[in-house]
Design a protein around this motif. Structure first.
Motif, PDB file in Angstrom:
ATOM      1  N   TYR A 425       0.818  -1.320  -0.146  1.00 55.81           N
ATOM      2  CA  TYR A 425      -0.055  -0.073   0.056  1.00 55.81           C
ATOM      3  C   TYR A 425       0.931   1.050   0.042  1.00 55.81           C
ATOM      4  O   TYR A 425       0.853   2.226  -0.781  1.00 55.81           O
ATOM      5  N   ILE A 479      -7.839  -0.528  -2.862  1.00 57.12           N
ATOM      6  CA  ILE A 479      -7.540   0.187  -1.610  1.00 57.12           C
ATOM      7  C   ILE A 479      -6.434   1.332  -2.175  1.00 57.12           C
ATOM      8  O   ILE A 479      -6.402   2.498  -1.753  1.00 57.12           O
ATOM      9  N   THR A 480      -5.546   0.876  -2.749  1.00 56.58           N
ATOM     10  CA  THR A 480      -4.505   1.514  -3.109  1.00 56.58           C
ATOM     11  C   THR A 480      -5.139   2.702  -4.116  1.00 56.58           C
ATOM     12  O   THR A 480      -4.585   3.826  -4.190  1.00 56.58           O
ATOM     13  N   GLY A 483      -6.710   5.610  -2.550  1.00 60.45           N
ATOM     14  CA  GLY A 483      -5.852   6.172  -1.610  1.00 60.45           C
ATOM     15  C   GLY A 483      -5.382   7.553  -2.206  1.00 60.45           C
ATOM     16  O   GLY A 483      -5.894   8.223  -3.133  1.00 60.45           O
ATOM     17  N   LEU A 492      -9.357   7.972  -0.318  1.00 56.36           N
ATOM     18  CA  LEU A 492      -9.424   7.311   0.998  1.00 56.36           C
ATOM     19  C   LEU A 492      -8.305   8.183   1.757  1.00 56.36           C
ATOM     20  O   LEU A 492      -7.088   8.124   0.911  1.00 56.36           O
ATOM     21  N   GLY A 497      -6.801   4.376   4.800  1.00 59.54           N
ATOM     22  CA  GLY A 497      -6.131   3.269   3.722  1.00 59.54           C
ATOM     23  C   GLY A 497      -5.587   2.323   4.458  1.00 59.54           C
ATOM     24  O   GLY A 497      -5.682   1.215   4.212  1.00 59.54           O
ATOM     25  N   ALA A 500      -8.147   0.046   6.241  1.00 58.87           N
ATOM     26  CA  ALA A 500      -8.669  -0.862   5.322  1.00 58.87           C
ATOM     27  C   ALA A 500      -7.863  -2.058   4.880  1.00 58.87           C
ATOM     28  O   ALA A 500      -8.208  -2.878   4.386  1.00 58.87           O
ATOM     29  N   VAL A 501      -6.756  -1.836   4.727  1.00 59.29           N
ATOM     30  CA  VAL A 501      -5.601  -2.769   4.544  1.00 59.29           C
ATOM     31  C   VAL A 501      -5.573  -3.837   5.549  1.00 59.29           C
ATOM     32  O   VAL A 501      -5.432  -5.048   5.351  1.00 59.29           O
ATOM     33  N   TRP A 504      -8.818  -5.784   5.474  1.00 54.14           N
ATOM     34  CA  TRP A 504      -8.810  -6.809   4.355  1.00 54.14           C
ATOM     35  C   TRP A 504      -7.932  -7.964   4.424  1.00 54.14           C
ATOM     36  O   TRP A 504      -8.103  -8.967   3.925  1.00 54.14           O
TER      37      TRP A 504
END
Length: 533
Positions: A425, A479-480, A483, A492, A497, A500-501, A504
């Motif tokens: 990320y 997600i990236t 970001g 995000l 982020g 979230a990582v 996930w």
């Protein structure tokens, strides 16, 4: 007590690697061009917080290394990282991971060769373009290719002789950074530099520097001891000691180097802020600072070390990468010819392939930092599988012999998986898009060959065991993309982020554990791997 026979039958590897040889093999894999350039790039991104970047990077790698320390005692074969994934999720994952591992090894000798010519360009200005991009000229490309040839030829030595050479080089590679630390701190007069230009760095940079400045790259070499496990007479004891010991030793050296680098700067170097940090000789940062402080002897020593440190790392990465290729051939994931060895037990064709692919990587990534970004991403992605395999085997093979058993693995393994995904990320959307695009293309080619060329049925592909990879890679990419990194959508926040990582990652772990092979099948595979059948 009878001596252990370490001789190599035809097509097999010798077992001459002791604990010191393995420890120094991993250490020399870590202390290479990263120490020559990492502190400079980290300072530009994170300012004085870069010291914490190295601490965080060391903790992340130690979490991952601890997982592999246990696994290495269960798969004490050269190229063990390839065999692990076969046992947990089947043949298809093993084959895919074997080639991903190779693609993470192959560029490292190239980046070390680039590190050498980049330092050499300070007094032989023929190797790097003068436009500030850091890219190689034609002369620089040729010089790097020749250096790779030297590393390949040296790798044709028997493992015992190779590790003896490496042990000598490693003592040098530990001593010179420590001398540099003492010299720079002793000559420093601007102690207030720790508080200089406070508005030009942020806590976010402390994390993004971990992949972008080569910090993760600098720690990746712990795996070399695992790759050489099949060449150790006592892998159950030697490998965990080498893996853990090398991370601790390298972290100690790197953190001190970052402190010394910052203390050697002057307010004049930072007049335009940390992101614009510059000084005479910054293409060879530590040597440039030494010269600025009037320590010509240290600058000379560092220019000499600019050949030895990256050269030693490149040498041992050719060794490790060739053993990955040996395992690829040994598991029928690639041509059987990759297991062909010399009379002294060296997989010579695998060494040749490492050289050829290393030269290729000089072309698309002709600058040190660009190549480092790619290596950090793909390698950490391959490392992320280790904690998953550990959790699978703890569940399905609880009574399997383990010479080293990680305490608290039920907590540390998930943390290691989360940490590896956070590094991806932090790498950013642009690099991640290239990485996942390459993986998607490679997977598509493999699937087409499997179904159309080999005409094998879908039931033999193992879709049920590898479907979770799509969730893992796809979720990370999304997600990236949401970001705040370059080219991302910015929907995000950076810290959101990261949260979230982490969430996930836990979801992916659940799917990965439920997609593992049945316990009986895993046990049979491990038995076959250990006995070479």
């Amino acid at each position: 007590m009878a001596a252990i026979d370490t001789a190599a039958p035809p097509g097999k590897l010798r077992r001459d690697a002791g604990v010191v040889g393995l420890l120094f093999a991993s250490t020399t894999s870590m202390i290479g061009s990263g120490w020559l350039f990492g502190a400079y790039h980290a300072s530009k991104i994170a300012g004085p917080l870069s010291v914490w970047s190295w601490v965080i990077g060391a903790v992340i790698i130690m979490l991952i290394a601890l997982c592999f320390a246990e696994l290495s005692t269960m798969f004490s074969k050269s190229g063990a990282l390839v065999h692990m994934s076969h046992a947990s999720h089947g043949e298809t994952l093993g084959r895919l991971w074997g080639w991903m591992l190779f693609l993470s090894y192959a560029p490292v000798p190239a980046v070390e060769a680039e590190g050498i010519v980049t330092y050499a360009n300070n007094y032989l200005p023929y190797f790097i373009k003068g436009d500030g991009s850091g890219t190689l000229t034609l002369m620089g490309f040729i010089a790097s290719a020749v250096l790779l040839s030297v590393l390949a030829v040296l790798n044709l030595l028997a493992i015992k002789a190779l590790l003896k050479v490496n042990n000598t080089v490693t003592w040098w590679k530990i001593a010179v950074p420590l001398v540099t630390v003492v010299g720079l701190i002793a000559a420093s007069t601007h102690w207030g530099v720790w508080h200089a230009a406070p508005g030009t760095y942020s806590s976010q940079g402390m994390f993004t520097a971990i992949p972008a400045a080569g910090i993760v790259f600098s720690f990746l070499g712990f795996r070399t001891a695992i790759d050489l496990g099949g060449e150790s007479a006592n892998p159950g004891r030697n490998i965990p000691m080498a893996v853990i010991g090398s991370v601790v030793l390298a972290a100690f050296v790197y953190i001190l180097l970052q402190v010394a680098f910052i203390m050697a700067l002057s307010p004049e170097n930072l007049k335009n802020g940390w992101t614009a940090l510059s000084f005479a000789g910054s293409a060879g940062p530590f040597a440039g600072l030494a010269a600025t402080l009037g320590m010509g002897w240290l600058a000379l020593l560092l220019y000499v070390d600019a050949y030895i440190s990256p050269g030693g790392t490149g040498l041992i990465y050719v060794t490790g990468g060739s053993r990955i290729l040996y395992a690829v051939g040994d598991t029928d994931s690639g041509p059987q010819s990759l297991t062909h060895t010399t009379k002294s037990g060296v997989p010579w064709l695998a060494v040749a392939v490492m050289w050829a692919v290393g030269v290729f990587f000089l072309l698309p990534f002709p600058a040190w930092q660009l190549l480092v970004g790619y290596i950090s991403s793909v390698t950490v992605l391959t490392y992320g599988l280790g904690p998953i395999v550990l959790m699978v085997l703890r569940r399905s093979q609880p009574d399997a012999p383990r010479a080293f058993k990680l305490a608290g693995a039920e907590i540390l393994a998930p943390l290691a998986f989360i940490a590896s995904n956070l590094v991806i990320y932090w790498t950013g959307f642009y690099t991640d898009s290239i990485l996942f695009g390459m993986l998607l293309g490679g997977f598509a080619i493999y699937a087409l060959v499997f179904h159309l060329v080999q005409k094998k049925p879908a039931s033999a592909f193992g879709w049920n065991n590898i479907g979770w990879l799509a969730l893992w890679f796809g979720g990370l990419w999304v997600i990236t993309a949401l970001g705040t990194s370059r080219h991302a959508l910015g929907m995000l926040g950076f810290w959101d982020g990261m949260a979230a990582v982490a969430i996930w990652s836990l979801v992916v772990i659940w799917f990965a554990l439920n997609a593992a092979l049945p316990a009986e099948e895993t046990g049979a595979l491990m038995e076959r791997i250990q006995h070479g059948n």
